[in-house]
Write a protein that holds these residues in place. Structure first.
Motif, mmCIF file in Angstrom:
data_model
loop_
_atom_site.group_PDB
_atom_site.id
_atom_site.type_symbol
_atom_site.label_atom_id
_atom_site.label_comp_id
_atom_site.label_asym_id
_atom_site.label_seq_id
_atom_site.Cartn_x
_atom_site.Cartn_y
_atom_site.Cartn_z
ATOM 1 N N MET A 1 0.682 -1.336 -0.010
ATOM 2 C CA MET A 1 0.174 -0.042 0.032
ATOM 3 C C MET A 1 0.818 1.234 -0.068
ATOM 4 S SD MET A 1 -2.759 -1.628 -0.014
ATOM 5 C CE MET A 1 -3.945 -0.246 -0.072
ATOM 6 N N THR A 2 2.136 1.164 0.256
ATOM 7 C CA THR A 2 3.057 2.298 0.110
ATOM 8 C C THR A 2 4.167 2.215 -0.924
ATOM 9 O OG1 THR A 2 3.065 2.417 2.522
ATOM 10 C CG2 THR A 2 4.913 3.334 1.393
ATOM 11 N N PRO A 3 4.178 3.096 -1.658
ATOM 12 C CA PRO A 3 5.203 3.212 -2.944
ATOM 13 C C PRO A 3 6.678 2.877 -2.564
ATOM 14 C CG PRO A 3 3.791 5.144 -2.932
ATOM 15 C CD PRO A 3 3.322 4.712 -1.629
ATOM 16 N N VAL A 4 7.238 2.000 -3.317
ATOM 17 C CA VAL A 4 8.644 1.394 -3.032
ATOM 18 C C VAL A 4 9.539 2.833 -2.764
ATOM 19 C CG1 VAL A 4 10.621 0.441 -3.706
ATOM 20 C CG2 VAL A 4 8.369 -0.635 -3.801
ATOM 21 N N GLU A 5 9.267 3.582 -3.708
ATOM 22 C CA GLU A 5 10.273 4.916 -3.497
ATOM 23 C C GLU A 5 9.876 5.769 -2.114
ATOM 24 O OE1 GLU A 5 9.092 4.013 -7.798
ATOM 25 O OE2 GLU A 5 8.095 3.939 -5.945
ATOM 26 N N GLU A 6 8.711 5.796 -1.629
ATOM 27 C CA GLU A 6 8.515 6.570 -0.198
ATOM 28 C C GLU A 6 9.329 5.642 0.747
ATOM 29 O OE1 GLU A 6 4.936 7.409 2.830
ATOM 30 O OE2 GLU A 6 4.628 7.017 0.598
ATOM 31 N N THR A 7 9.247 4.233 0.795
ATOM 32 C CA THR A 7 9.808 3.661 1.770
ATOM 33 C C THR A 7 11.357 3.727 1.855
ATOM 34 O OG1 THR A 7 8.030 1.793 1.794
ATOM 35 C CG2 THR A 7 10.210 1.161 2.512
ATOM 36 N N LEU A 8 12.054 3.701 0.639
ATOM 37 C CA LEU A 8 13.535 3.872 0.474
ATOM 38 C C LEU A 8 13.990 5.240 0.539
ATOM 39 C CD1 LEU A 8 13.825 1.331 -2.692
ATOM 40 C CD2 LEU A 8 14.699 0.961 -0.354
ATOM 41 N N SER A 9 13.024 6.087 0.506
ATOM 42 C CA SER A 9 13.391 7.416 0.520
ATOM 43 C C SER A 9 13.741 7.732 2.078
ATOM 44 C CB SER A 9 12.456 8.468 -0.085
ATOM 45 O OG SER A 9 12.797 9.875 0.356
ATOM 46 N N ALA A 10 12.540 7.041 2.785
ATOM 47 C CA ALA A 10 12.574 7.737 4.237
ATOM 48 C C ALA A 10 13.973 6.765 4.863
ATOM 49 C CB ALA A 10 11.133 6.664 4.794
ATOM 50 N N LEU A 11 14.163 5.564 4.389
ATOM 51 C CA LEU A 11 15.129 4.804 5.158
ATOM 52 C C LEU A 11 16.602 5.315 4.648
ATOM 53 C CD1 LEU A 11 14.234 1.117 4.027
ATOM 54 C CD2 LEU A 11 14.063 2.153 6.135
ATOM 55 N N ASP A 12 16.514 5.992 3.554
ATOM 56 C CA ASP A 12 17.754 6.735 3.291
ATOM 57 C C ASP A 12 17.829 8.015 4.098
ATOM 58 O OD1 ASP A 12 19.805 7.597 1.434
ATOM 59 O OD2 ASP A 12 18.580 9.083 0.595
ATOM 60 N N ASP A 13 16.779 8.497 4.312
ATOM 61 C CA ASP A 13 16.883 9.882 5.467
ATOM 62 C C ASP A 13 17.438 9.425 6.814
ATOM 63 O OD1 ASP A 13 16.147 11.730 3.524
ATOM 64 O OD2 ASP A 13 14.156 11.709 4.327
ATOM 65 N N LEU A 14 16.848 8.166 7.290
ATOM 66 C CA LEU A 14 17.306 7.535 8.454
ATOM 67 C C LEU A 14 18.736 7.168 8.442
ATOM 68 C CD1 LEU A 14 14.109 5.350 9.128
ATOM 69 C CD2 LEU A 14 14.862 7.155 10.700
ATOM 70 N N VAL A 15 19.215 6.543 7.462
ATOM 71 C CA VAL A 15 20.556 6.251 7.502
ATOM 72 C C VAL A 15 21.497 7.485 7.625
ATOM 73 C CG1 VAL A 15 22.608 5.215 5.946
ATOM 74 C CG2 VAL A 15 20.378 4.053 6.172
ATOM 75 N N ARG A 16 21.249 8.482 6.869
ATOM 76 C CA ARG A 16 21.836 9.765 6.795
ATOM 77 C C ARG A 16 22.009 10.522 8.198
ATOM 78 N NH1 ARG A 16 23.010 11.700 1.623
ATOM 79 N NH2 ARG A 16 22.148 10.438 -0.122
ATOM 80 N N ALA A 17 20.744 10.230 8.979
ATOM 81 C CA ALA A 17 20.680 10.899 10.198
ATOM 82 C C ALA A 17 21.384 9.947 11.131
ATOM 83 C CB ALA A 17 19.319 10.807 10.764
ATOM 84 N N GLY A 18 22.076 8.803 10.910
ATOM 85 C CA GLY A 18 22.639 7.912 11.734
ATOM 86 C C GLY A 18 22.033 7.113 12.512
ATOM 87 N N LYS A 19 20.498 7.034 12.442
ATOM 88 C CA LYS A 19 19.666 6.297 13.439
ATOM 89 C C LYS A 19 19.810 4.634 12.727
ATOM 90 C CE LYS A 19 16.578 9.633 14.667
ATOM 91 N NZ LYS A 19 15.253 10.494 14.621
ATOM 92 N N ILE A 20 20.142 4.323 11.812
ATOM 93 C CA ILE A 20 20.473 3.150 11.307
ATOM 94 C C ILE A 20 21.723 2.838 10.169
ATOM 95 C CG2 ILE A 20 17.885 2.420 11.439
ATOM 96 C CD1 ILE A 20 17.350 2.795 8.452
ATOM 97 N N ARG A 21 22.021 1.670 10.128
ATOM 98 C CA ARG A 21 23.200 1.642 9.512
ATOM 99 C C ARG A 21 23.114 1.062 8.288
ATOM 100 N NH1 ARG A 21 28.030 1.956 14.279
ATOM 101 N NH2 ARG A 21 27.588 4.108 14.902
ATOM 102 N N TYR A 22 22.667 -0.307 8.252
ATOM 103 C CA TYR A 22 22.315 -1.145 7.257
ATOM 104 C C TYR A 22 21.004 -1.546 7.162
ATOM 105 C CZ TYR A 22 27.412 -1.576 6.933
ATOM 106 O OH TYR A 22 28.797 -1.230 6.639
ATOM 107 N N THR A 23 20.320 -1.781 5.964
ATOM 108 C CA THR A 23 18.919 -2.062 5.788
ATOM 109 C C THR A 23 18.781 -3.414 5.161
ATOM 110 O OG1 THR A 23 18.803 -1.112 3.407
ATOM 111 C CG2 THR A 23 18.348 0.249 5.438
#
Length: 343
Positions: A135-157
């Motif tokens: 129900m969520t575009p893959v682009e939205e999911t991956l963009s959010a994960l990219d932001d979380l990686v850049r913020a240092g909250k997660i390291r690998y997905t």
């Protein structure tokens, strides 16, 4: 303890990791898994770290967050010695808010912040989507994960419980926009559950995605306690969880267990140790999650490393556990010259 790269990333993980689904025991389902509290969790983690098992896997829905909370408390003061892996996507029990589910930007950011608080850490080493959100575009999911990686909250997905096309589409979108690629696929794989080999394993080999194996003992069926002609042990969690796990025909299970027991006699190893060691010799496997409801089970599972089954023993186990795959995989088996098996 042997360490392997997680997919094609530069990050290494131990070949055995600890699944913290037994921490908490909240609700009937997770109570059947285990009811480990903070004190016992600390003892389990002591044993793991001494053995080189440094990766601990959990999820926000395990015991309604209690698994993450207990893991965080038990790791206090030694976070730098551990690799933490957690997962989000599913709705928490009793939470009916429309946006508290899935892989939307809203839910991912909210869930990561909640997990960080419960785990008492400021970063998550491996963050996985627990299931695919159509129900969520893959682009939205991956963009959010990219932001979380850049913020240092997660390291690998990574992902879990994706079909082949779910995973490949996600990898293609990541490549198109320069988002972090998934390097882990937490998948069900065991001697009595080899569907992973049909599509996800060849995909993992081709795309460099490492398998993080869950339920390596076939939903508790390869513990050595289930045998032909004998009733299910009274202590088996299958009494409470069998209907929610992967179905396994009885005769197929007994055929595999017979082969395991024969090799156990030859090697002096236990049935679960042999089942785990078989997985460690399969392509794409980066780490196998071992769970335990007590110290005895944990130490038993740790005995799966430091030795290897022979080629002849592997073949006997492969033959005993083979099933004809569904279409188009059975058709491809007939043309191995152009579609060679990954195993």
């Amino acid at each position: 303890m042997e360490y392997r790269h997680l997919g094609v990333s530069g990050f290494k993980v131990p070949v055995l990791s600890f699944g913290a689904g037994t921490f908490g025991g909240k609700g009937d389902f997770f109570k059947a898994w285990g009811e480990i509290d903070v004190a016992e969790a600390r003892r389990m983690i002591d044993i793991c770290l001494e053995a080189g098992v440094t990766m601990f896997d959990t999820a926000d829905v395990y015991s309604s967050g209690a698994s993450e909370s207990i893991l965080g408390e038990a790791l206090k003061g030694r976070r730098d010695k551990a690799i933490i892996s957690t997962k989000v996507t599913f709705r928490a029990e009793g939470d009916h808010e429309p946006n508290h589910v899935g892989s939307s930007r809203f839910h991912l950011i909210r869930s990561v912040d909640g997990a960080l608080k419960r785990l008492q850490t400021d970063y998550i080493d491996l963050f996985q989507l627990h299931g695919f959100d159509a129900m969520t575009p893959v682009e939205e999911t991956l963009s959010a994960l990219d932001d979380l990686v850049r913020a240092g909250k997660i390291r690998y997905t990574g992902v879990s419980n994706f079909s082949g096309w779910h995973l490949q589409k996600s990898l293609d979108v990541a490549d198109r926009y320069g988002y972090p690629r998934y390097v882990a696929n937490q998948a069900y794989y065991s001697l009595i559950g080899r569907d992973y080999e049909w599509e996800l394993m060849p995909l993992g080999l081709d795309q460099g995605v490492g398998a993080v194996v869950w339920s390596p003992l076939g939903w508790g069926r390869l513990t050595g306690k289930i045998r032909r002609g004998q009733p299910l042990p009274a202590t088996s969690r299958l009494h409470a969880t069998a209907d929610s796990g992967p179905p396994v025909p009885d005769e197929y299970l007994y055929r595999v267990v017979d082969a395991l027991e024969a090799i156990a006699e030859e090697t002096g190893k236990s049935v679960p140790q042999i089942a785990l060691n078989w997985l460690l010799q399969r392509p794409t496997v980066s780490t196998v999650l071992i769970g335990a409801r007590n110290e005895e089970q944990l130490r038993q599972n740790l005995g799966a490393v430091g030795w290897s089954l022979s080629e002849e023993q592997m073949k006997r186990l492969n033959d005993a556990s083979h099933v004809r795959p569904c279409y188009p995989y059975w058709h491809q088996e007939g043309f191995a010259e152009r579609n060679p098996s990954p195993v």
